[in-house]
Write a protein that holds these residues in place. Structure first.
Motif, PDB file in Angstrom:
ATOM      1  N   GLY A 189      45.980  40.252  43.858  1.00 17.53           N
ATOM      2  CA  GLY A 189      46.307  40.571  42.475  1.00 17.53           C
ATOM      3  C   GLY A 189      45.770  39.585  41.459  1.00 17.53           C
ATOM      4  O   GLY A 189      46.019  39.743  40.259  1.00 17.53           O
ATOM      5  N   ARG A 190      45.021  38.579  41.902  1.00 20.64           N
ATOM      6  CA  ARG A 190      44.477  37.598  40.976  1.00 20.64           C
ATOM      7  C   ARG A 190      42.987  37.836  40.785  1.00 20.64           C
ATOM      8  O   ARG A 190      42.365  38.637  41.483  1.00 20.64           O
ATOM      9  N   HIS A 191      42.429  37.122  39.799  1.00 22.09           N
ATOM     10  CA  HIS A 191      41.023  37.279  39.425  1.00 22.09           C
ATOM     11  C   HIS A 191      40.408  35.895  39.255  1.00 22.09           C
ATOM     12  O   HIS A 191      41.011  35.026  38.617  1.00 22.09           O
ATOM     13  N   ALA A 192      39.218  35.710  39.808  1.00 21.90           N
ATOM     14  CA  ALA A 192      38.507  34.452  39.607  1.00 21.90           C
ATOM     15  C   ALA A 192      37.142  34.746  39.006  1.00 21.90           C
ATOM     16  O   ALA A 192      36.531  35.785  39.282  1.00 21.90           O
ATOM     17  N   TYR A 193      36.669  33.816  38.191  1.00 21.61           N
ATOM     18  CA  TYR A 193      35.335  33.931  37.597  1.00 21.61           C
ATOM     19  C   TYR A 193      34.669  32.580  37.725  1.00 21.61           C
ATOM     20  O   TYR A 193      35.261  31.541  37.379  1.00 21.61           O
ATOM     21  N   LEU A 194      33.451  32.586  38.234  1.00 20.29           N
ATOM     22  CA  LEU A 194      32.740  31.354  38.564  1.00 20.29           C
ATOM     23  C   LEU A 194      31.381  31.354  37.883  1.00 20.29           C
ATOM     24  O   LEU A 194      30.677  32.362  37.877  1.00 20.29           O
TER      25      LEU A 194
END
Length: 238
Positions: A189-194
């Motif tokens: 349910g989480r979001h990461a952006y790199l």
């Protein structure tokens, strides 16, 4: 759109929104100002990731914000901040400043240096609206994040050494040498952006060059391998 097989969406630098105002050369990872893409309205609570180059002796005049966590990661040069709360400070390359806009604040950001300033400006939606606005800045020596992710800003109490934000998110950074691999688990349910500020990476067999963006879906662990010496900035959010 994200490929459900890899759960990774790479956004090449050349595909980003672009606005050149002369004094400001900006790239937009998500819809911002005159750049609109319905497929890039944000990623979870991450609403803005701008890649800005600000000419010497220029900058953003006083303007208002509210209900947004604004994180500035300075890559080269320095930015000088002033706001309606009476805060004034200079944040240099490698350092970070955060501003919780809360119920409302006006601020200005200027490059008063003799060289261009480059930075990432990241906006994250807060967990609650309103509240007193606040500002803070802190140095984060790159040597301290060699071979590991260090949390720069966080909404979690256990991150004592990080700047505080009012979001269920962490802003992290790492420096890696060629051949080095880091891992990052993105929760369900989480979001990461790199974004690699410099260098080049490989994630899930896909090459990611400097200033490309990568949206990472929740529910798995990613292996991030440096193809060359790299500086990585990553946000993990709701």
């Amino acid at each position: 759109m994200i490929d459900t097989a890899t759960r990774l969406d790479r956004r090449p630098f050349a595909s980003l929104g672009h606005a050149d105002h002369g004094w400001l050369d900006a790239r937009h990872h998500f819809s911002f100002a005159d750049y609109y893409d319905p497929q890039r309205m944000g990623w979870g609570a991450i609403r803005v990731w701008n890649d800005d180059a600000i000419a010497p002796n220029s900058g953003f005049p006083p303007h208002p914000h509210r209900d947004m966590e604004i994180i500035t990661y300075v890559r080269t040069g320095a930015i000088t901040h002033q706001d309606s709360m009476g805060n004034h400070g200079r944040t240099a390359a490698g350092d970070v400043q955060v501003m919780s806009a809360g119920s409302g604040v006006r601020h200005a950001e200027f490059n008063v240096e003799d060289v261009p300033t480059t930075l990432f400006q990241i906006w994250i939606e807060p967990t609650q609206r309103g509240g007193e606005p606040s500002w803070g800045a802190k140095p984060f020596p790159k040597g301290d994040r060699s071979g590991r992710f260090v949390t720069l800003a966080s909404g979690f109490a256990e991150d004592d050494d990080a700047l505080k934000i009012r979001a269920a998110a962490r802003v992290m950074a790492a420096t890696v040498v060629a051949g080095e691999t880091l891992t990052h688990a993105v929760g369900d349910g989480r979001h990461a952006y790199l974004v690699p500020a410099t260098g080049a990476l490989e994630i899930d067999g896909e090459r990611v060059d400097a200033r490309d963006g990568v949206a990472l879906s929740g529910g798995r662990t990613y292996a991030i391998t440096a193809l060359e010496p790299s500086e990585i900035v990553l946000v993990d959010s709701e």
